[in-house]
Design an enzyme around this catalytic site. Structure first.
Site, mmCIF file in Angstrom:
data_model
loop_
_atom_site.group_PDB
_atom_site.id
_atom_site.type_symbol
_atom_site.label_atom_id
_atom_site.label_comp_id
_atom_site.label_asym_id
_atom_site.label_seq_id
_atom_site.Cartn_x
_atom_site.Cartn_y
_atom_site.Cartn_z
ATOM 1 N N ASP A 153 0.541 -1.340 0.299
ATOM 2 C CA ASP A 153 0.147 -0.104 -0.421
ATOM 3 C C ASP A 153 1.161 1.268 -0.069
ATOM 4 O O ASP A 153 0.161 2.176 -0.977
ATOM 5 C CB ASP A 153 -0.922 -0.034 1.582
ATOM 6 C CG ASP A 153 -1.651 -0.810 0.982
ATOM 7 O OD1 ASP A 153 -1.650 -2.315 0.747
ATOM 8 O OD2 ASP A 153 -3.371 -0.609 1.264
ATOM 9 N N CYS A 184 0.306 -8.010 5.784
ATOM 10 C CA CYS A 184 -0.186 -6.428 5.221
ATOM 11 C C CYS A 184 -1.135 -6.259 5.068
ATOM 12 O O CYS A 184 -1.977 -7.380 5.323
ATOM 13 C CB CYS A 184 0.554 -5.481 4.620
ATOM 14 S SG CYS A 184 2.855 -5.619 5.027
ATOM 15 N N ASP A 185 -1.139 -4.999 4.730
ATOM 16 C CA ASP A 185 -3.369 -4.796 4.894
ATOM 17 C C ASP A 185 -4.007 -5.517 4.206
ATOM 18 O O ASP A 185 -5.091 -5.729 4.685
ATOM 19 C CB ASP A 185 -2.721 -2.979 3.890
ATOM 20 C CG ASP A 185 -2.415 -2.675 4.527
ATOM 21 O OD1 ASP A 185 -1.117 -2.672 4.685
ATOM 22 O OD2 ASP A 185 -2.620 -1.504 5.007
ATOM 23 N N LYS A 186 -3.996 -5.793 2.530
ATOM 24 C CA LYS A 186 -5.123 -6.320 2.284
ATOM 25 C C LYS A 186 -5.130 -7.625 2.769
ATOM 26 O O LYS A 186 -5.518 -8.661 1.961
ATOM 27 C CB LYS A 186 -5.618 -6.167 0.925
ATOM 28 C CG LYS A 186 -5.545 -4.786 0.658
ATOM 29 C CD LYS A 186 -6.566 -3.983 1.930
ATOM 30 C CE LYS A 186 -6.321 -2.479 1.690
ATOM 31 N NZ LYS A 186 -5.207 -1.767 2.188
ATOM 32 N N CYS A 204 5.303 -1.057 8.075
ATOM 33 C CA CYS A 204 4.772 0.462 9.452
ATOM 34 C C CYS A 204 4.693 0.121 10.704
ATOM 35 O O CYS A 204 3.260 -0.840 11.505
ATOM 36 C CB CYS A 204 3.665 0.430 8.611
ATOM 37 S SG CYS A 204 4.100 1.351 6.508
ATOM 38 N N GLU A 215 -7.159 4.590 -0.892
ATOM 39 C CA GLU A 215 -6.869 5.215 0.081
ATOM 40 C C GLU A 215 -6.443 6.744 -0.217
ATOM 41 O O GLU A 215 -5.881 6.628 -0.905
ATOM 42 C CB GLU A 215 -5.592 4.451 0.956
ATOM 43 C CG GLU A 215 -6.206 3.118 1.647
ATOM 44 C CD GLU A 215 -5.183 2.920 1.531
ATOM 45 O OE1 GLU A 215 -4.951 1.745 2.603
ATOM 46 O OE2 GLU A 215 -3.885 2.771 2.456
ATOM 47 N N SER A 254 -6.023 4.895 4.856
ATOM 48 C CA SER A 254 -4.621 4.340 5.140
ATOM 49 C C SER A 254 -4.883 4.706 6.631
ATOM 50 O O SER A 254 -5.436 4.975 7.825
ATOM 51 C CB SER A 254 -3.460 5.165 5.051
ATOM 52 O OG SER A 254 -2.141 4.172 5.812
#
Length: 561
Positions: A83, A124-126, A196, A446, A472
Site C-alpha cells: 500500500d 500487510c493491509d489487504k 509500518c 486510500e 490509510s
C-alpha cells in the site's frame, strides 16, 4: 498401496493415483513423505514489499515445525501489494481489489491439490484479511503467522512512521524544511523488513488474528526481525499438523461472538478504519454478518487503551514490550471480552490471560485510566451517509469533534491534493472527495496523500475531509471515510455543491448536509452519473461484481442477492 486418513488421500491414495504420485516423487519425496498430511504454506513473499521481504525465512521455520510434527510442507506463493508504494496514484485502484485475487488463488491451490491444512504468512493491509477470508471459505485446519512490524525508524534521534514523511512533503513545499533534510528523512524512516510500525491497517489486522482464533497469542506484535518470530513460526508449523490430526477447523470454534470479541479489541487498540471493510468481509466467509450497528455498539462501549500512533505517541515496539494483544485482552477483562472463546491452539482466553497485565500503563492503559472512555472508531449516519460512514475518533483533535463548514467538492483525490498544495483550501473548509468508492474508483483508493498533505499544510485541526473512498490506517485528523451509498451509486455525497454547509458531529454520531429535504430530493431527481471509463479489464469486472462497503466490498456468489 498408499492410503492415509486425510483429505489429500484423494490426490495420492490408491492404484488409480499412480500418475499423481509420480509427479510428487519427482520432487524428491518418498512414500513416507506422501503418507503424511499435506500442509500448504501460503507465502506472500515478494521483493517489492518491505512488509513481506523476510517471509522466506519465516516460511523455512514453519516448514521445519511441520516436518518435526510429522507433516509434509508444500510452500506456494500468492500476490501481495504494498500500500505504501501505491499511494497517491492510479496503482492504488488495484489494492483493495487484490484481496479478491488472493483469496481466490488460495482456494484454487488448496482445492486443486486437496491440501489437508494451511499456514498463512502475511503481514500487510489487504493480504492478512484476504488470507483470513480464505481460512473461512475453505474451513481447513490452519494457523496464521503474521510477518510482524518493522523496528521504528529514527531521524535525528526521533522515531518516525511512514505517514509523517508524507506530511513532511507539504512542509517541504512550504519551505519549512530543506530538501537535504527531507531526503535524509526519507531514507531513515523505513528501518527494514516488517509492516509500518504504527497501528495502521497492517498491524490492526495482524493483531486481530489473535482474538479471531487464527494466530497464536502474542504473534501479532512480535517484530519481523526478532528471533521470537521464527520460534512462533516453528510452533505454528507444529500446531497445524496437530490441528489436522484432530480435524479442528476454524468454523468449529469461530462464530459471531468471536467476531464481536475482535471488534472490541479493534476499538481498544485504536485500529484502522479499514477494519470496517475487512472484518465484515472475513465474517461473510464464516457465515457471520457484521453490521454498522455492531461497530457502533463496540465503539460506544469499549474503552480505547493503546497509546500507539496515529492515535497516540508510541509504536508497535512499545506495545509488544507492554504485553501485546494478550495484555490488551487481559486489561479489557470479562466485562468487555468473552473470555470463554478459544484461541487457535484450543486454550480459552480466560486461561491464556491469567496473570497477564500491562507492563507499561502509559503505552497500554487500564480500564481505570483509559486513553479514551470509548473506542477508537466511530460510525456516523445522517442525510449525507444514510447507510453510515466511519471515522477514527481517537486520532481527531477534540476541537474538531463538532464542526460545520463549507463544502469543497472534488471528483478525485488528485484534484483535491492539487487544491490543498495550491493554497486553495482554508481553515474551516470541508473537503469532499467522491467517486472513489468501490465501484466509483473503481477500487476504493486510500486518500492518504490528501490527508497527509492536509495535515502537513497545517490544516489537520481546522479542516475536515470526507470521502466515499478509504483512508490509510495511519490517517489522523477529522477524516470521514466509507460514506455509503457512494457517489457512483447516486449517494448523497454526489449531490454536494460548492459552498454547501456540512456538519460533522462526532459525539452525536452524525454527518449532515445542511440543506432541506426538498432541495436534496430535487438534486437527486436531476442527478446524472458522470462517465467513469475503466481501461483495466479486471477493474471493470471488479466494478460490476463488488458489493457495498458495509458488506465488506466482496464479490458475492451469483446466486446471492
Amino acid at each position: 498401496m498408499l492410503s492415509k486418513p486425510y483429505r489429500s488421500n484423494e490426490t495420492v491414495g490408491g492404484p488409480e493415483r499412480s500418475g499423481n504420485r509420480t509427479y510428487l516423487y519427482g520432487l524428491g519425496l518418498d512414500e513416507e513423505n506422501l503418507k503424511r498430511p499435506f500442509i500448504g504454506i501460503v507465502n506472500s513473499w515478494s521483493q517489492i514489499h518491505p512488509g513481506h521481504v523476510h517471509l522466506r525465512d519465516v516460511a523455512a521455520a514453519v516448514a521445519e515445525g511441520i516436518l518435526i510434527a510429522g507433516g509434509q510442507p508444500f510452500e506456494f506463493n500468492t500476490i501481495g501489494i504494498c500500500d505504501g508504494i501505491t499511494q497517491g496514484h492510479s496503482g492504488m485502484k488495484y489494492v483493495l481489489p487484490s484481496r479478491e485475487i488472493i483469496t481466490d488463488s488460495i482456494e484454487v491451490m488448496a482445492g486443486a491439490h486437496n491440501l489437508d491444512g494451511l499456514v498463512f504468512l502475511a503481514g500487510c493491509d489487504k493480504i492478512v484479511p484476504a488470507m483470513a477470508r480464505a481460512a473461512g471459505r475453505l474451513n481447513l485446519p490452519c494457523v496464521f503467522v503474521t510477518g510482524g512490524p518493522a523496528r521504528p525508524g529514527f531521524y535525528h534521534g526521533k522515531g518516525y512512521a511512514g505517514y509523517e514523511v508524507r506530511e513532511a512533503s507539504a512542509k517541504l513545499l512550504a519551505g519549512e524544511i530543506s530538501e537535504e533534510d527531507f531526503c535524509e528523512m526519507e531514507q531513515c524512516v523505513c528501518s527494514g523488513p516488517g509492516s509500518c510500525p504504527m497501528m495502521g491497517t497492517a498491524n490492526t489486522m495482524s493483531c486481530l488474528m489473535e482474538p479471531l482464533g487464527l494466530a497464536l497469542p502474542g504473534c501479532g506484535t512480535v517484530h519481523a526481525t526478532e528471533a521470537k518470530k521464527l520460534r512462533i513460526a516453528r510452533r505454528s508449523g507444529e500446531l497445524v499438523v496437530d490441528l489436522v490430526k484432530k480435524n479442528r477447523r476454524p468454523k468449529d470454534y469461530i462464530d459471531r461472538e468471536t467476531f464481536l470479541n475482535a471488534l472490541k479489541v479493534d476499538m481498544a487498540i485504536g485500529g484502522s478504519t479499514n477494519s470496517a471493510i475487512h472484518l465484515p468481509a472475513i465474517a461473510y466467509e464464516f457465515g457471520v454478518k457484521l453490521t454498522q450497528d455492531d461497530f457502533d455498539e463496540a465503539g460506544r462501549n469499549t474503552p480505547h487503551l493503546v497509546n500507539v500512533r496515529p492515535s497516540g505517541k508510541y509504536t508497535l515496539w512499545e506495545l509488544d514490550l507492554a504485553g501485546g494483544i494478550p495484555a490488551v485482552i487481559a486489561e479489557l477483562g470479562p466485562d468487555h471480552f468473552n473470555m470463554n472463546k478459544e484461541a487457535v491452539n484450543g486454550a480459552v482466553w480466560g486461561e491464556i490471560t491469567k496473570g497477564v497485565h500491562s507492563y507499561d500503563t502509559d503505552v497500554l492503559t487500564t480500564l481505570d485510566n483509559p486513553l479514551h472512555e470509548d473506542g477508537g472508531l466511530c460510525v456516523l449516519k445522517g442525510n449525507l451517509a444514510p447507510e453510515g460512514c466511519i471515522i477514527k475518533k481517537s486520532a481527531v483533535h477534540p476541537d474538531m469533534y463538532f464542526h460545520t463548514g463549507p463544502a469543497r467538492p472534488f471528483d478525485c483525490e488528485e484534484d483535491a491534493v492539487a487544491a490543498i498544495r495550491a493554497g486553495k483550501i482554508h481553515p474551516g473548509d470541508v473537503v469532499v472527495i467522491r467517486y472513489e468508492g468501490p465501484k466509483g474508483g473503481p477500487g476504493m483508493r486510500e486518500m492518504l496523500t490528501a490527508t497527509t498533505t492536509l495535515v502537513g499544510s497545517g490544516l489537520g485541526t481546522t479542516t475536515a475531509l470526507i470521502t466515499d473512498g478509504r483512508f490509510s490506517g495511519s490517517t489522523r485528523g477529522p477524516c470521514v471515510g466509507h460514506i455509503s451509498p457512494e457517489a457512483y451509486a447516486g449517494g448523497p455525497i454526489a449531490l454536494v455543491e460548492e459552498g454547501d454547509l456540512i456538519t460533522l458531529d462526532i459525539p452525536g454520531r452524525r454527518l449532515q448536509l445542511e440543506i432541506s429535504d426538498e432541495e436534496l430530493a430535487a438534486r437527486k431527481a436531476r442527478f446524472v452519473r458522470p462517465e467513469r471509463p475503466v481501461e483495466s479489464s479486471y477493474l471493470a469486472r471488479y466494478r460490476e461484481w463488488v458489493s457495498g462497503v458495509w458488506e465488506g466490498a466482496v464479490f458475492k456468489r451469483p446466486d446471492e442477492s
